[in-house]
Design a protein around this motif. Structure first.
Motif, PDB file in Angstrom:
ATOM      1  N   ASN A  65     -30.594  24.756 -48.100  1.00 57.47           N
ATOM      2  CA  ASN A  65     -30.255  24.482 -46.702  1.00 57.47           C
ATOM      3  C   ASN A  65     -31.492  24.151 -45.868  1.00 57.47           C
ATOM      4  OD1 ASN A  65     -27.531  24.987 -47.293  1.00 57.47           O
ATOM      5  ND2 ASN A  65     -27.751  27.166 -46.859  1.00 57.47           N
ATOM      6  N   GLU A 132     -22.796  27.150 -45.913  1.00 57.41           N
ATOM      7  CA  GLU A 132     -23.491  27.739 -44.757  1.00 57.41           C
ATOM      8  C   GLU A 132     -24.456  26.747 -44.120  1.00 57.41           C
ATOM      9  OE1 GLU A 132     -22.513  31.217 -47.529  1.00 57.41           O
ATOM     10  OE2 GLU A 132     -23.311  29.173 -47.739  1.00 57.41           O
ATOM     11  N   THR A 136     -22.108  25.537 -38.777  1.00 57.32           N
ATOM     12  CA  THR A 136     -21.937  26.915 -38.340  1.00 57.32           C
ATOM     13  C   THR A 136     -20.679  27.003 -37.470  1.00 57.32           C
ATOM     14  OG1 THR A 136     -23.243  26.614 -36.323  1.00 57.32           O
ATOM     15  CG2 THR A 136     -24.435  27.231 -38.334  1.00 57.32           C
ATOM     16  N   SER A 138     -20.393  27.745 -34.467  1.00 63.00           N
ATOM     17  CA  SER A 138     -20.652  27.161 -33.146  1.00 63.00           C
ATOM     18  C   SER A 138     -21.014  25.681 -33.215  1.00 63.00           C
ATOM     19  CB  SER A 138     -21.785  27.940 -32.451  1.00 63.00           C
ATOM     20  OG  SER A 138     -22.974  27.874 -33.234  1.00 63.00           O
TER      21      SER A 138
END
Length: 223
Positions: A65, A132, A136, A138
């Motif tokens: 990530n 992930e 997210t 949000s």
């Protein structure tokens, strides 16, 4: 002497000691020696040198990530196990553990792979993206948002793998057709049978084609 009267030769006797010794040598060769390390590590080894790892744990570095992560793991650990058990990235699901269900799908250099079928050490030098890292709560990826909007899940266990497969398909072709979406998710199993909603979600995340085709018009969150 008649040919039929000849006694067949007995194969040479193999003692238990010699069998175990030979089997041990084969196991050592298979488990401890790796040929052809990942591209990033290949530069660290002189030409013709064979990398030897194991059986004890070794420290490796992965790019997950967008961040470098150091892990001390045994060479036999799969990428799935490294993500879930060593890094706590449990969004990638363990289901069949044999590459058949797609629940453990992650992106490797942007391409979908089943992480249960890949050793973590073979992921060195590659960019790994998990669910992930895709988005997210949000700041969701368009595919994640579309799955929520269209209720494209029931138990949700297969959903991360589905999302990763669809996202990779749309990265390859932002104006993907329904047939391309179906092909991209052919390796993902949903035991709840929510495939129709998955396809609706995928098409909602599709970007408008240059031709303005009605089939690929993306429904935005504000619509």
């Amino acid at each position: 002497m008649n040919r039929d009267d000849r006694k067949p030769r007995k194969p040479p006797a193999i003692s238990r000691r010699s069998f175990i010794k030979g089997a041990g040598a084969v196991a050592a060769a298979a488990g401890l020696v790796r040929v052809g390390p990942a591209a990033a590590d290949e530069k660290r080894l002189p030409a013709g040198v064979v990398e030897k790892l194991g059986p004890e744990a070794a420290t490796i570095e992965l790019s997950i990530n967008g961040k470098p992560v150091a892990l001390e793991i045994e060479p036999r650990v799969t990428l799935l196990s490294a993500l879930r058990e060593h890094l706590g990235l449990t969004g990638t699901k363990l289901v069949c553990d044999r590459g058949a269900c797609g629940a453990c799908t992650v992106h490797l250099d942007g391409k979908p792979v089943t992480s249960c079928m890949m050793l973590a050490i073979d992921a060195r030098g590659h960019q790994i993206t998990t669910i992930e890292g895709l988005g997210t709560p949000s700041n969701m990826h368009p595919v994640q948002a579309a799955f929520v909007e269209t209720d494209a899940l029931q138990c949700g266990f297969c959903t991360p793998g589905m999302v990763m497969s669809v996202a990779a398909a749309l990265e390859r072709n932002p104006a993907a057709t329904i047939d391309e979406i179906k092909h991209a998710t052919a390796g993902n199993i949903c035991r709840c049978g929510t495939y129709p909603h998955v396809f609706v979600a995928a098409l909602r995340a599709v970007k408008p084609a240059q031709t303005g085709s009605a089939r690929s018009v993306r429904a935005t969150r504000d619509a």
